[in-house]
Design a protein around this motif. Structure first.
Motif, PDB file in Angstrom:
ATOM      1  N   LEU A   1       1.060  -1.111   0.089  1.00  0.00           N
ATOM      2  CA  LEU A   1      -0.053   0.029   0.013  1.00  0.00           C
ATOM      3  C   LEU A   1       0.683   1.184   0.003  1.00  0.00           C
ATOM      4  CD1 LEU A   1      -2.683   1.533   0.309  1.00  0.00           C
ATOM      5  CD2 LEU A   1      -2.480   1.067   2.825  1.00  0.00           C
ATOM      6  N   TYR A   2       2.081   1.095   0.733  1.00  0.00           N
ATOM      7  CA  TYR A   2       2.949   2.524   0.778  1.00  0.00           C
ATOM      8  C   TYR A   2       3.379   2.689  -0.603  1.00  0.00           C
ATOM      9  CZ  TYR A   2       6.807   5.277   1.895  1.00  0.00           C
ATOM     10  OH  TYR A   2       7.884   6.194   2.001  1.00  0.00           O
ATOM     11  N   PHE A   3       3.839   1.658  -1.124  1.00  0.00           N
ATOM     12  CA  PHE A   3       4.702   1.505  -2.499  1.00  0.00           C
ATOM     13  C   PHE A   3       3.559   2.076  -3.588  1.00  0.00           C
ATOM     14  CE2 PHE A   3       7.781  -1.319  -1.083  1.00  0.00           C
ATOM     15  CZ  PHE A   3       8.590  -0.613  -0.781  1.00  0.00           C
ATOM     16  N   ALA A   4       2.329   1.541  -3.690  1.00  0.00           N
ATOM     17  CA  ALA A   4       1.305   2.097  -4.519  1.00  0.00           C
ATOM     18  C   ALA A   4       0.857   3.587  -4.395  1.00  0.00           C
ATOM     19  CB  ALA A   4       0.162   1.143  -4.154  1.00  0.00           C
ATOM     20  N   ASN A   5       0.979   3.899  -3.147  1.00  0.00           N
ATOM     21  CA  ASN A   5       0.507   5.278  -2.933  1.00  0.00           C
ATOM     22  C   ASN A   5       1.747   6.229  -3.270  1.00  0.00           C
ATOM     23  OD1 ASN A   5      -1.400   7.505  -2.164  1.00  0.00           O
ATOM     24  ND2 ASN A   5       0.103   7.741  -0.392  1.00  0.00           N
ATOM     25  N   THR A   6       2.779   5.917  -2.786  1.00  0.00           N
ATOM     26  CA  THR A   6       4.065   6.728  -3.011  1.00  0.00           C
ATOM     27  C   THR A   6       4.448   6.978  -4.650  1.00  0.00           C
ATOM     28  OG1 THR A   6       4.710   6.238  -0.971  1.00  0.00           O
ATOM     29  CG2 THR A   6       6.491   7.123  -2.252  1.00  0.00           C
ATOM     30  N   LEU A   7       4.198   5.718  -5.074  1.00  0.00           N
ATOM     31  CA  LEU A   7       4.775   5.933  -6.844  1.00  0.00           C
ATOM     32  C   LEU A   7       3.664   6.064  -7.673  1.00  0.00           C
ATOM     33  CD1 LEU A   7       7.004   2.873  -6.770  1.00  0.00           C
ATOM     34  CD2 LEU A   7       7.515   5.379  -6.454  1.00  0.00           C
ATOM     35  N   SER A   8       2.204   6.664  -7.026  1.00  0.00           N
ATOM     36  CA  SER A   8       1.232   6.786  -8.098  1.00  0.00           C
ATOM     37  C   SER A   8       1.322   7.892  -8.875  1.00  0.00           C
ATOM     38  CB  SER A   8       0.010   6.971  -6.980  1.00  0.00           C
ATOM     39  OG  SER A   8       0.147   8.234  -6.151  1.00  0.00           O
ATOM     40  N   LEU A   9       2.122   8.748  -8.808  1.00  0.00           N
ATOM     41  CA  LEU A   9       2.433   9.692  -9.695  1.00  0.00           C
ATOM     42  C   LEU A   9       3.422   9.539 -10.813  1.00  0.00           C
ATOM     43  CD1 LEU A   9       2.284  12.772  -7.292  1.00  0.00           C
ATOM     44  CD2 LEU A   9       0.396  11.516  -8.178  1.00  0.00           C
ATOM     45  N   ILE A  10       4.151   8.437 -10.763  1.00  0.00           N
ATOM     46  CA  ILE A  10       5.178   8.208 -11.672  1.00  0.00           C
ATOM     47  C   ILE A  10       4.879   8.179 -13.285  1.00  0.00           C
ATOM     48  CG2 ILE A  10       6.661   6.965 -10.131  1.00  0.00           C
ATOM     49  CD1 ILE A  10       5.809   4.442 -11.641  1.00  0.00           C
ATOM     50  N   VAL A  11       3.445   7.690 -13.640  1.00  0.00           N
ATOM     51  CA  VAL A  11       3.275   7.860 -15.060  1.00  0.00           C
ATOM     52  C   VAL A  11       3.195   9.172 -15.401  1.00  0.00           C
ATOM     53  CG1 VAL A  11       1.782   7.130 -16.495  1.00  0.00           C
ATOM     54  CG2 VAL A  11       2.099   5.261 -15.014  1.00  0.00           C
ATOM     55  N   PHE A  12       2.706  10.056 -14.787  1.00  0.00           N
ATOM     56  CA  PHE A  12       2.275  11.200 -15.211  1.00  0.00           C
ATOM     57  C   PHE A  12       3.703  12.224 -15.351  1.00  0.00           C
ATOM     58  CE2 PHE A  12       1.495  16.120 -14.582  1.00  0.00           C
ATOM     59  CZ  PHE A  12       0.566  16.110 -15.694  1.00  0.00           C
ATOM     60  N   ILE A  13       4.346  11.981 -14.276  1.00  0.00           N
ATOM     61  CA  ILE A  13       5.763  12.564 -14.406  1.00  0.00           C
ATOM     62  C   ILE A  13       6.504  12.082 -15.466  1.00  0.00           C
ATOM     63  CG2 ILE A  13       7.864  12.810 -12.893  1.00  0.00           C
ATOM     64  CD1 ILE A  13       6.099  12.539 -10.357  1.00  0.00           C
ATOM     65  N   LEU A  14       6.615  10.873 -15.582  1.00  0.00           N
ATOM     66  CA  LEU A  14       7.435  10.351 -16.746  1.00  0.00           C
ATOM     67  C   LEU A  14       7.000  10.857 -18.167  1.00  0.00           C
ATOM     68  CD1 LEU A  14       9.526   8.249 -17.795  1.00  0.00           C
ATOM     69  CD2 LEU A  14       7.806   6.545 -18.093  1.00  0.00           C
ATOM     70  N   ILE A  15       5.738  11.007 -18.314  1.00  0.00           N
ATOM     71  CA  ILE A  15       5.201  11.430 -19.539  1.00  0.00           C
ATOM     72  C   ILE A  15       5.224  13.216 -19.750  1.00  0.00           C
ATOM     73  CG2 ILE A  15       3.215  12.104 -20.950  1.00  0.00           C
ATOM     74  CD1 ILE A  15       2.224   9.243 -20.008  1.00  0.00           C
ATOM     75  N   PHE A  16       5.073  13.672 -18.597  1.00  0.00           N
ATOM     76  CA  PHE A  16       5.145  15.172 -18.739  1.00  0.00           C
ATOM     77  C   PHE A  16       6.827  15.816 -18.449  1.00  0.00           C
ATOM     78  CE2 PHE A  16       4.596  19.362 -16.835  1.00  0.00           C
ATOM     79  CZ  PHE A  16       3.814  20.066 -17.649  1.00  0.00           C
ATOM     80  N   GLU A  17       7.411  15.303 -17.733  1.00  0.00           N
ATOM     81  CA  GLU A  17       8.752  15.927 -17.332  1.00  0.00           C
ATOM     82  C   GLU A  17       9.629  15.182 -18.597  1.00  0.00           C
ATOM     83  OE1 GLU A  17       9.917  15.567 -13.546  1.00  0.00           O
ATOM     84  OE2 GLU A  17       8.266  17.196 -12.684  1.00  0.00           O
ATOM     85  N   LYS A  18       9.380  13.906 -18.871  1.00  0.00           N
ATOM     86  CA  LYS A  18      10.256  13.067 -19.764  1.00  0.00           C
ATOM     87  C   LYS A  18      11.931  13.006 -19.200  1.00  0.00           C
ATOM     88  CE  LYS A  18       7.421  13.631 -23.825  1.00  0.00           C
ATOM     89  NZ  LYS A  18       5.981  13.929 -23.310  1.00  0.00           N
ATOM     90  N   LYS A  19      12.235  12.899 -17.960  1.00  0.00           N
ATOM     91  CA  LYS A  19      13.468  12.732 -17.482  1.00  0.00           C
ATOM     92  C   LYS A  19      13.954  11.261 -17.443  1.00  0.00           C
ATOM     93  CE  LYS A  19      13.558  17.341 -15.755  1.00  0.00           C
ATOM     94  NZ  LYS A  19      13.686  18.127 -14.677  1.00  0.00           N
TER      95      LYS A  19
END
Length: 280
Positions: free
Chosen positions: A153-171
């Protein structure tokens, strides 16, 4: 009523994130439905068909009361289950990649300053980025869940923004993971509550759509001397199941929208110098 451009880049509390998310989805509903209908819906329908097939032809033949049959069928069962889950992850990644391509254009260029044809080349590339991120996300959450659920549960919540960050920031995926970790941990419980609210909304809609299925199951148990095999259910039952799957899968854009707004909210609170306060 004249529609106004919704500015993503600003601080919001939880209630405003939810209301602004639904305002955005309402204002952009025509364009979003057209985009999803053209580029994603065929795959969602295929996924719904695979789900119906799995429920009707795989689970119904899995005899839990016969240990010998159970052991003989366990290999093919898990193979079917793995293929079904991977296809579901692919469809979800296609949906989020396509949707976040639209959000990226909306945020960077402004409302009405782009066309679907301008951003359609990004749909599949961003979807494959999302698929890679989702695979890593699922693996981490799975191993976390094996450690008494709470770490998962901790990992699921903590990493919940990775897809948007990956697509938007592209780093890159590594930067997206560390960025999501940093941002979410600055407001972990708020992010968890936001994610739970979004999932509850989708779940409730799915529950309402599944009422006919529940009635069918209850009636077959009450009025039949033997439990009815799912393969004996009428075709309309499976059609309704398929429609429910299509609708609930499409409604995943609700948690995706919440997460996009939360990203900018946390980014503005933690590092406002890296994100302009005014949308161009």
């Amino acid at each position: 009523m004249e529609q106004k451009e919704i500015r993503f880049r600003k601080q919001r509390d939880l209630g405003v994130i939810i209301s602004d998310s639904f305002d955005f989805l309402k204002q952009e509903s025509q364009a979003l439905l057209r985009m999803i209908g053209i580029y994603v819906l065929p795959f969602i329908v295929l996924y719904a068909g695979a789900q119906v097939y799995f429920q009707r032809n795989v689970l119904s033949q899995f005899d839990l009361s016969n240990p010998e049959s159970l052991m003989a069928d366990i290999g093919p069962f898990y193979l079917n289950l793995f293929m079904f889950m991977f296809f579901g992850l692919f469809v979800q990644s296609l949906l989020v990649g396509t949707y976040y391509s639209y959000l990226e254009a909306y945020i960077k260029h402004g409302k009405g300053n782009f066309k679907l044809a301008d951003i359609s080349p990004n749909f599949f590339s961003n979807s494959f980025l999302a698929l890679g991120a989702n695979l890593i996300f699922v693996i981490i959450v799975f191993f976390g869940a094996m450690m008494f659920i709470v770490p998962g549960l901790y990992f699921a919540n903590t990493l919940s923004l990775i897809v948007f960050i990956l697509i938007f920031e592209k780093k890159g995926i590594g930067d997206a993971m560390s960025r999501s970790w940093k941002l979410v941990n600055s407001s972990w419980w708020n992010t968890l509550l936001l994610n739970l609210i979004a999932l509850i909304i989708v779940y409730v809609v799915g529950l309402v759509l599944s009422i006919p299925s529940m009635i069918m199951g209850i009636s077959s148990t009450i009025f039949s001397s033997e439990m009815t095999n799912p393969t004996d259910y009428p075709n309309w039952f499976w059609v309704l199941n398929g429609i429910s799957s299509v609708v609930t899968t499409t409604l995943l854009i609700i948690p995706f929208t919440f997460q996009a707004f939360q990203y900018f909210n946390l980014s503005e609170r933690n590092d406002p110098t890296t994100t302009p306060t005014q949308q161009k």
